[in-house]
Each structure stands twice: as structure tokens, then as C-alpha cells.
Design an enzyme around this catalytic site. Structure first.
Site, PDB file in Angstrom:
ATOM      1  N   HIS A   1     -23.661  94.191 -22.061  1.00  0.00           N
ATOM      2  CA  HIS A   1     -24.507  95.079 -21.247  1.00  0.00           C
ATOM      3  C   HIS A   1     -23.671  96.053 -20.447  1.00  0.00           C
ATOM      4  O   HIS A   1     -22.457  95.892 -20.300  1.00  0.00           O
ATOM      5  CB  HIS A   1     -25.453  94.287 -20.333  1.00  0.00           C
TER       6      HIS A   1
ATOM      7  N   GLN B   1     -28.432  96.552 -17.881  1.00  0.00           N
ATOM      8  CA  GLN B   1     -28.753  95.640 -16.773  1.00  0.00           C
ATOM      9  C   GLN B   1     -28.930  96.500 -15.519  1.00  0.00           C
ATOM     10  O   GLN B   1     -27.953  97.018 -14.971  1.00  0.00           O
ATOM     11  CB  GLN B   1     -27.614  94.629 -16.565  1.00  0.00           C
TER      12      GLN B   1
ATOM     13  N   HIS C   1     -20.651  98.259 -13.695  1.00  0.00           N
ATOM     14  CA  HIS C   1     -19.708  97.462 -14.483  1.00  0.00           C
ATOM     15  C   HIS C   1     -20.098  97.505 -15.954  1.00  0.00           C
ATOM     16  O   HIS C   1     -21.205  97.901 -16.306  1.00  0.00           O
ATOM     17  CB  HIS C   1     -19.651  96.014 -13.993  1.00  0.00           C
TER      18      HIS C   1
HETATM   19  N1  CMX Z   1     -16.058  99.358 -10.090  1.00  0.00           N
HETATM   20  C1  CMX Z   1     -14.831  99.897  -9.860  1.00  0.00           C
HETATM   21  N2  CMX Z   1     -14.148  99.727  -8.704  1.00  0.00           N
HETATM   22  C2  CMX Z   1     -14.735  98.968  -7.772  1.00  0.00           C
HETATM   23  C3  CMX Z   1     -15.992  98.361  -7.953  1.00  0.00           C
HETATM   24  C4  CMX Z   1     -16.667  98.599  -9.177  1.00  0.00           C
HETATM   25  N3  CMX Z   1     -17.862  98.076  -9.414  1.00  0.00           N
HETATM   26  N4  CMX Z   1     -16.316  97.655  -6.854  1.00  0.00           N
HETATM   27  C5  CMX Z   1     -15.290  97.814  -5.991  1.00  0.00           C
HETATM   28  N5  CMX Z   1     -14.351  98.607  -6.554  1.00  0.00           N
HETATM   29  C6  CMX Z   1     -13.100  99.058  -5.928  1.00  0.00           C
HETATM   30  C7  CMX Z   1     -13.387  99.791  -4.623  1.00  0.00           C
HETATM   31  O1  CMX Z   1     -13.652 101.151  -4.846  1.00  0.00           O
HETATM   32  C8  CMX Z   1     -12.144  99.549  -3.825  1.00  0.00           C
HETATM   33  O2  CMX Z   1     -11.158 100.465  -4.199  1.00  0.00           O
HETATM   34  P1  CMX Z   1     -10.286 101.278  -3.105  1.00  0.00           P
HETATM   35  O3  CMX Z   1      -9.568 100.211  -2.337  1.00  0.00           O
HETATM   36  O4  CMX Z   1      -9.382 102.134  -3.930  1.00  0.00           O
HETATM   37  O5  CMX Z   1     -11.281 102.010  -2.270  1.00  0.00           O
HETATM   38  C9  CMX Z   1     -11.716  98.157  -4.260  1.00  0.00           C
HETATM   39  O6  CMX Z   1     -12.328  97.930  -5.552  1.00  0.00           O
HETATM   40  C10 CMX Z   1     -12.183  97.076  -3.294  1.00  0.00           C
HETATM   41  O7  CMX Z   1     -13.575  97.284  -3.109  1.00  0.00           O
HETATM   42  P2  CMX Z   1     -14.441  96.772  -1.899  1.00  0.00           P
HETATM   43  O8  CMX Z   1     -15.558  97.728  -1.690  1.00  0.00           O
HETATM   44  O9  CMX Z   1     -13.550  96.430  -0.722  1.00  0.00           O
HETATM   45  O10 CMX Z   1     -15.100  95.481  -2.490  1.00  0.00           O
HETATM   46  P3  CMX Z   1     -14.569  93.995  -2.580  1.00  0.00           P
HETATM   47  O11 CMX Z   1     -13.094  93.940  -2.775  1.00  0.00           O
HETATM   48  O12 CMX Z   1     -15.176  93.216  -1.483  1.00  0.00           O
HETATM   49  O13 CMX Z   1     -15.303  93.573  -3.948  1.00  0.00           O
HETATM   50  C11 CMX Z   1     -15.205  93.056  -6.247  1.00  0.00           C
HETATM   51  C12 CMX Z   1     -14.955  94.128  -5.182  1.00  0.00           C
HETATM   52  C13 CMX Z   1     -14.949  93.663  -7.599  1.00  0.00           C
HETATM   53  C14 CMX Z   1     -14.231  91.884  -5.979  1.00  0.00           C
HETATM   54  C15 CMX Z   1     -16.671  92.583  -6.088  1.00  0.00           C
HETATM   55  O14 CMX Z   1     -17.517  93.674  -6.314  1.00  0.00           O
HETATM   56  C16 CMX Z   1     -17.044  91.451  -7.022  1.00  0.00           C
HETATM   57  O15 CMX Z   1     -16.755  90.279  -6.749  1.00  0.00           O
HETATM   58  N6  CMX Z   1     -17.701  91.771  -8.182  1.00  0.00           N
HETATM   59  C17 CMX Z   1     -18.127  90.756  -9.132  1.00  0.00           C
HETATM   60  C18 CMX Z   1     -19.545  90.303  -8.892  1.00  0.00           C
HETATM   61  C19 CMX Z   1     -20.547  91.401  -9.100  1.00  0.00           C
HETATM   62  O16 CMX Z   1     -20.252  92.561  -9.243  1.00  0.00           O
HETATM   63  N7  CMX Z   1     -21.850  90.965  -9.107  1.00  0.00           N
HETATM   64  C20 CMX Z   1     -22.988  91.861  -9.316  1.00  0.00           C
HETATM   65  C21 CMX Z   1     -23.392  91.936 -10.777  1.00  0.00           C
HETATM   66  C22 CMX Z   1     -23.984  90.639 -11.275  1.00  0.00           C
HETATM   67  C23 CMX Z   1     -24.195  90.603 -12.784  1.00  0.00           C
HETATM   68  O17 CMX Z   1     -23.679  91.428 -13.515  1.00  0.00           O
HETATM   69  O18 CMX Z   1     -24.918  89.671 -13.239  1.00  0.00           O
HETATM   70 CO    CO Z   2     -23.645  92.200 -15.463  1.00  0.00          CO
END
Ligand code: CMX
Ligand code: CO
Length: 145
Positions: A7, A60, A84
Site C-alpha cells: 500500500h 491506505q 509512507h
Molecule cells: N516520511 C519521511 N520523513 C519523516 C516522516 C515520514 N512519514 N515522519 C517523520 N519524518 C522525518 C521528519 O521530517 C524529521 O526530519 P528532520 O529532523 O529532518 O526534520 C525526522 O523524520 C524526525 O521526525 P519527527 O517529526 O521528530 O518524528 P518522530 O521522530 O517522533 O517520528 C517516526 C518519526 C518515523 C519514528 C514515526 O513517524 C514512526 O514511528 N512511524 C511509524 C509508525 C507510523 O507511521 N504509523 C502510522 C501508520 C500506520 C499504518 O501504516 O498502519
Molecule cells: Co501503512
């Protein structure tokens, strides 16, 4: 082995309005909806096509259930858009382990529950050229959701 695009995850402010956009514009219908409290999302899966591995590819659509969730934080910073991508595999444990061994940060020690009873994990976007990347094993071992 990663065998399909499972997805594309799209963050939105209003799930119902976004679902209606995809229906009215492209004719895509909702295949499944659910709330995943652990992930902090209300989501709709729109099935686009079946795939040669016995699975399928979806959009999604994701609306945050709370501001401090991954999608809530991302929306506040970026607005709506692609959040994502997710690759499908018959064995998320094996693929996540092999990818971790290559030095890419895998966010969970053990896969968690995703859409439709699937098992999911994520790769850190900073290790993936800016793309938050999810790995998915569907609930049905054949790969079909
Ligand atoms: N795509 C690309 N970059 C991303 C991002 C994304 N979706 N989310 C965060 N970032 C980047 C930010 O821009 C930031 O970069 P800079 O430091 O250069 O500004 C960096 O990563 C840190 O971002 P943050 O806002 O401080 O966010 P966190 O570190 O707290 O969290 C992440 C980032 C990836 C660890 C968190 O989003 C995560 O755990 N994701 C996995 C779970 C998820 O996304 N669940 C929802 C979907 C559920 C599903 O698909 O079923
Ligand atoms: Co997903």
C-alpha cells in the site's frame, strides 16, 4: 522477500471527505475501514489491484485519532500527502531482520498489528532516503488480505 507494493499510506485531515474524493474522482471503493489505537489512526483501505504473489495493492487513507500520533505530528508539520510506502512479504520477521543486518533502523523489535490483522514494522525514513517504509505480512499466509 518483498514481492509487492502492499500500500501507499496517505495522511489526511478528514477521512470521509478524502474517501469521497477517491470515489468520485477515480471510482475507487472502500474495501475495509478500522481504527488502530496503537498507531493512532482511523483508516480506509481502497483495493487497487491483486498481485502475482496472491496479495493485493491498496491505498491506505489515514486520519489521526490524536495529535501526538505519528500521522498527527506529520500532518501538523507537512499538511496532507503521501506519508509512507509499504512492501508486502510472506515473512516480515525474516525481511525485517535481514534489513536490520544491513544497518537500516527497524523501528519495532517485534512486528505489531496493522490493517486487517496484518503484522507490520517500519524502517526509519532517515535511513531510507527520506521515505518512511513499512513491511507487511498479511493475516492470510497466502498474502491475500
Ligand atoms: N516520511 C519521511 N520523513 C519523516 C516522516 C515520514 N512519514 N515522519 C517523520 N519524518 C522525518 C521528519 O521530517 C524529521 O526530519 P528532520 O529532523 O529532518 O526534520 C525526522 O523524520 C524526525 O521526525 P519527527 O517529526 O521528530 O518524528 P518522530 O521522530 O517522533 O517520528 C517516526 C518519526 C518515523 C519514528 C514515526 O513517524 C514512526 O514511528 N512511524 C511509524 C509508525 C507510523 O507511521 N504509523 C502510522 C501508520 C500506520 C499504518 O501504516 O498502519
Ligand atoms: Co501503512
Amino acid at each position: 522477500m518483498l514481492t509487492r507494493i502492499d500500500h501507499i499510506g496517505i495522511a489526511c485531515f478528514d477521512l470521509d471527505r478524502t474517501v469521497e474524493f477517491y470515489r468520485a474522482t477515480y471510482g475507487f471503493e472502500v474495501f475495509h475501514t478500522e481504527i488502530n489505537e496503537e498507531q493512532g489512526v482511523r483508516e480506509a483501505m481502497l483495493k487497487i489491484n491483486e498481485t502475482s504473489d496472491g496479495g493485493a495493492s491498496y491505498l491506505q487513507l489515514l486520519e489521526p485519532t490524536r495529535e501526538d500520533s505519528a500521522v498527527g505530528k506529520w500532518l501538523a508539520k507537512n499538511g496532507e500527502g503521501v506519508h509512507h510506502i509499504a512492501f508486502g512479504t510472506a515473512d516480515v520477521d525474516a525481511d525485517a531482520g535481514a534489513i536490520r543486518d544491513k544497518g537500516v533502523r527497524v523501528l519495532y523489535d517485534e512486528p505489531r498489528t496493522g490493517s486487517m490483522g496484518s503484522r507490520i514494522t517500519f524502517l526509519h525514513p532517515k535511513d531510507c532516503h527520506g521515505v518512511l517504509t513499512e513491511l507487511v505480512t498479511a493475516a492470510d499466509p497466502s498474502g491475500q488480505h
